[in-house]
Motif scaffolding. Structure first.
Motif, PDB file in Angstrom:
ATOM      1  N   MET A 160       0.674  -0.971   0.448  1.00  0.00           N
ATOM      2  CA  MET A 160       0.202   0.432   0.283  1.00  0.00           C
ATOM      3  C   MET A 160       0.849   1.610  -0.349  1.00  0.00           C
ATOM      4  N   GLY A 161       1.507   0.936   0.632  1.00  0.00           N
ATOM      5  CA  GLY A 161       2.566   2.435   0.689  1.00  0.00           C
ATOM      6  C   GLY A 161       3.626   2.756  -0.486  1.00  0.00           C
ATOM      7  N   THR A 162       3.935   1.515  -1.395  1.00  0.00           N
ATOM      8  CA  THR A 162       4.202   2.108  -2.042  1.00  0.00           C
ATOM      9  C   THR A 162       3.799   2.469  -3.430  1.00  0.00           C
ATOM     10  N   LEU A 163       2.642   1.948  -3.383  1.00  0.00           N
ATOM     11  CA  LEU A 163       1.444   2.116  -4.640  1.00  0.00           C
ATOM     12  C   LEU A 163       1.506   3.951  -4.075  1.00  0.00           C
ATOM     13  N   LEU A 164       1.128   4.300  -3.084  1.00  0.00           N
ATOM     14  CA  LEU A 164       0.942   5.866  -2.464  1.00  0.00           C
ATOM     15  C   LEU A 164       2.062   6.917  -2.914  1.00  0.00           C
ATOM     16  N   MET A 165       2.884   6.055  -3.380  1.00  0.00           N
ATOM     17  CA  MET A 165       4.212   6.753  -3.780  1.00  0.00           C
ATOM     18  C   MET A 165       4.104   7.438  -4.794  1.00  0.00           C
ATOM     19  N   ALA A 166       3.986   6.463  -5.847  1.00  0.00           N
ATOM     20  CA  ALA A 166       3.491   6.396  -7.008  1.00  0.00           C
ATOM     21  C   ALA A 166       2.174   7.972  -7.340  1.00  0.00           C
ATOM     22  N   LEU A 167       1.271   8.142  -6.299  1.00  0.00           N
ATOM     23  CA  LEU A 167       0.038   9.145  -6.027  1.00  0.00           C
ATOM     24  C   LEU A 167       0.197  10.395  -7.069  1.00  0.00           C
ATOM     25  N   PRO A 168       1.515  10.761  -6.411  1.00  0.00           N
ATOM     26  CA  PRO A 168       1.422  12.262  -6.589  1.00  0.00           C
ATOM     27  C   PRO A 168       2.193  12.603  -7.948  1.00  0.00           C
ATOM     28  N   HIS A 169       2.779  11.715  -9.176  1.00  0.00           N
ATOM     29  CA  HIS A 169       2.820  11.621 -10.506  1.00  0.00           C
ATOM     30  C   HIS A 169       1.775  11.903 -11.242  1.00  0.00           C
ATOM     31  N   PHE A 170       0.430  11.549 -10.073  1.00  0.00           N
ATOM     32  CA  PHE A 170      -0.730  11.343 -11.302  1.00  0.00           C
ATOM     33  C   PHE A 170      -1.725  12.592 -10.536  1.00  0.00           C
ATOM     34  N   LEU A 171      -1.163  13.611  -9.740  1.00  0.00           N
ATOM     35  CA  LEU A 171      -2.187  14.444  -8.945  1.00  0.00           C
ATOM     36  C   LEU A 171      -1.426  15.508  -9.735  1.00  0.00           C
TER      37      LEU A 171
END
Length: 583
Positions: free
Chosen positions: A87-98
């Motif tokens: 979960m934490g690893t996937l969360l780290m990719a989120l800023p790119h899409f925001l």
């Protein structure tokens, strides 16, 4: 023989599979340091905080998990931790899409892009309009993502909380069900299997760093910078998506492991007075157990020693690829790849031989301590030549060299403005480097005093550059091209020598890894094994994993010669470091 099969079949395969993946995510995070720094326009000290957030999350729970987790179904607790890490690893990719698309300053016009501005003469007062166009929209609140690095920090902290279940519980699980003479060999095998992870992590980091950050969303021909450019940002987010998906899959086997393996008779501790074996019962009180553990002088000394060693290890793993970029002029992709394929196999071999030596010679605690001491001293001595294996600073007019060749013997004028570009209206915050025909890099075509531009895209050429002429170059040859000037060829030779010595150093250091770790388990009472391993990892993170990347990142920031600027003002990421001080 059956015990060996059970250990490797149940614990070894699942642990090795997980450790391999865990190490791949860990080193991938290290490999994205410079990409994150440039994408979010933050200094190395902030990147160090993001990197250290893994340890912050880990130490919040590791002691409690280490003690109480040993009393429940350990494999399932480990599986839950792996899911949390995913979960934490996937969360780290989120800023790119925001965030919006990555923007960088450039005077060159994209190929066949008539909608964008075209600068025909960089050396004009109108060149200031470039900065105005790049900052358009700031007053309207359109700037995005300035604090998005906090999402990375949160995701990395969650990863740290999940990992707290694996290290102490997994190692103690293997040591509990292995014969004492085989424990070191099993742990050495486990660490050796996990080497696949770092190799995959650095390879993935190298591949993603070579892809443009907005791949799939922008035309490749419109990208006017290369991976060697200090403004380049690779697809840092892509690896987190891959690693997160693999983490979910790796959590599945842990839920099907038995809570215990067939018991192996362990030698009982003899009573000091009667000499008869005494079987101790586990102490169910956490505070008394912790007090007993910390009253062990050998164990406390062991913690202090490893905390000091771990500081250096964290710094090396975190910032070595960045060092390769700045000191030897390597791209982020090539730096990650070479660091991975040279250092990781050396570490793997050292760890494996470490376990083999322990098993072959059946070393006791004193023998393990002696072996660790000798290998660590030898590994340290291999790092001494690093101080002479360096490359000179890149020649950048107004920063490391003067604007005129005749001034080389004197002090360098650190001002970016000179008589050759005084009337050009150049911005002091600009960083759009060009390489002059004289082999000197200029901060921009404007700072090079170029009066005309021909071509578009990567084929853009600048002519009649007055600052280039100041070096004795004829007016006909006073040209410049996009990008920084390449490093001297001799720098490549120094770089390969550095890689060889670094690999040898890692091999020697890892040769003492298993003996030193076994001291952590064998100097304490049997019922305190999990707690001792948990306290060991807590101290490493608290005294090494958290402060090391932060304070060393701040030291790296102090060597910056040219800072970039954010779109809406303020200091951004560093564009160029003083390699002599950085060394």
């Amino acid at each position: 023989c059956k015990n060996t099969i059970d250990i490797l079949k149940y614990a070894g395969f699942s642990q090795g599979n997980y450790y391999s993946l865990f190490c791949s995510v860990l080193v991938y995070t290290k490999s994205t340091i410079t990409q994150i720094e440039r994408r979010f326009d933050i200094p190395s000290s902030i990147v160090g905080i993001i990197d250290g957030s893994f340890e912050m999350g880990n130490l919040l729970v590791i002691t409690v998990v280490s003690y109480f987790g040993a009393k429940f179904h350990r494999p399932r607790i480990i599986g839950a931790g792996v899911l949390l890490m995913a979960m934490g690893t996937l969360l780290m990719a989120l800023p790119h899409f925001l965030m919006g698309r990555y923007e960088y300053e450039s005077v060159a016009s994209p190929v066949n892009d008539a909608g964008n501005f075209t600068v025909t003469s960089p050396c004009t007062a109108g060149s200031q309009n470039i900065a105005q166009q790049l900052t358009a929209g700031c007053d309207k609140g359109e700037e995005q993502g300035s604090l998005m690095w906090l999402v990375l920090l949160l995701g990395n902290s969650i990863r740290g909380i999940g990992e707290a279940t694996v290290g102490p519980l997994g190692m103690a699980f293997i040591d509990d069900y292995a014969r004492p003479e085989n424990s070191a060999f099993y742990i050495g095998c486990l660490y050796t299997i996990s080497v696949i992870g770092p190799l995959f992590g650095y390879s993935l980091g190298s591949y993603c760093a070579n892809l443009y950050v907005d791949i799939g969303f922008v035309d490749k021909e419109s990208v006017l910078i290369t991976p060697q450019d200090s403004r380049w940002v690779g697809a840092w987010w892509l690896g987190y998506l891959v690693a997160g998906a693999l983490s979910v899959l790796s959590a599945v086997p842990f839920w099907f492991l038995p809570s215990a393996l067939p018991e192996v008779p362990q030698p009982a501790e003899p009573d000091a007075s009667s000499g008869q074996p005494v079987h101790t019962c586990p102490d169910l009180d956490f505070v008394p157990s912790l007090k007993r553990l910390l009253s062990n002088k050998i164990y406390v000394l062991y913690l202090i020693f490893n905390a000091l060693i771990f500081n250096g290890f964290v710094i090396i793993v975190t910032y070595t690829p960045k060092y390769f970029e700045q000191q030897f002029g390597q791209s982020a992709s090539r730096a990650n790849f070479l660091f991975g394929i040279t250092s990781i196999p050396a570490m793997c071999l050292g760890i494996f031989l470490s376990g083999v030596i322990m098993k072959r010679f059946n070393l006791d605690q004193l023998g393990a301590a002696k072996m660790g001491f000798v290998t660590y001293i030898a590994g340290f001595l291999c790092t001494v030549p690093y101080f002479v294996l360096s490359c000179p600073n890149m020649d950048v007019a107004g920063i490391t060299v003067p604007y005129q060749r005749s001034a080389l013997a004197g002090d360098v004028d650190v001002s970016l403005l000179s008589s050759c570009n005084a009337g050009c209206g150049c911005s002091l915050n600009q960083w759009d480097p060009v390489c002059g025909q004289n082999g000197v890099t200029y901060v921009s075509a404007c700072h090079a005093g170029c009066n005309s531009t021909h071509g578009s895209g990567m084929n853009t050429n600048f002519h009649d550059c007055r600052c280039v002429q100041n070096w004795g170059v004829s007016e006909v040859n006073s040209t410049a091209v996009l990008g920084q000037c390449p490093r001297q060829s001799s720098c490549s030779t120094v770089f390969y020598i550095f890689l060889a010595l670094q690999s040898l150093s890692f091999f020697l250091l890892c040769l003492g890894s298993v003996p030193l770790f076994l001291i952590c388990l064998r100097t304490v009472e049997p019922e305190l094994k999990s707690l001792s391993a948990g306290m060991f990892m807590l101290v490493l993170r608290l005294m090494g994993g958290i402060p090391a990347p932060i304070y060393f990142g701040a030291l790296i920031d102090s060597t910056c010669l040219k800072w970039g600027s954010r779109k809406c003002g303020g200091r951004g990421a560093c564009r160029m470091y003083d390699t002599q001080t950085f060394r």
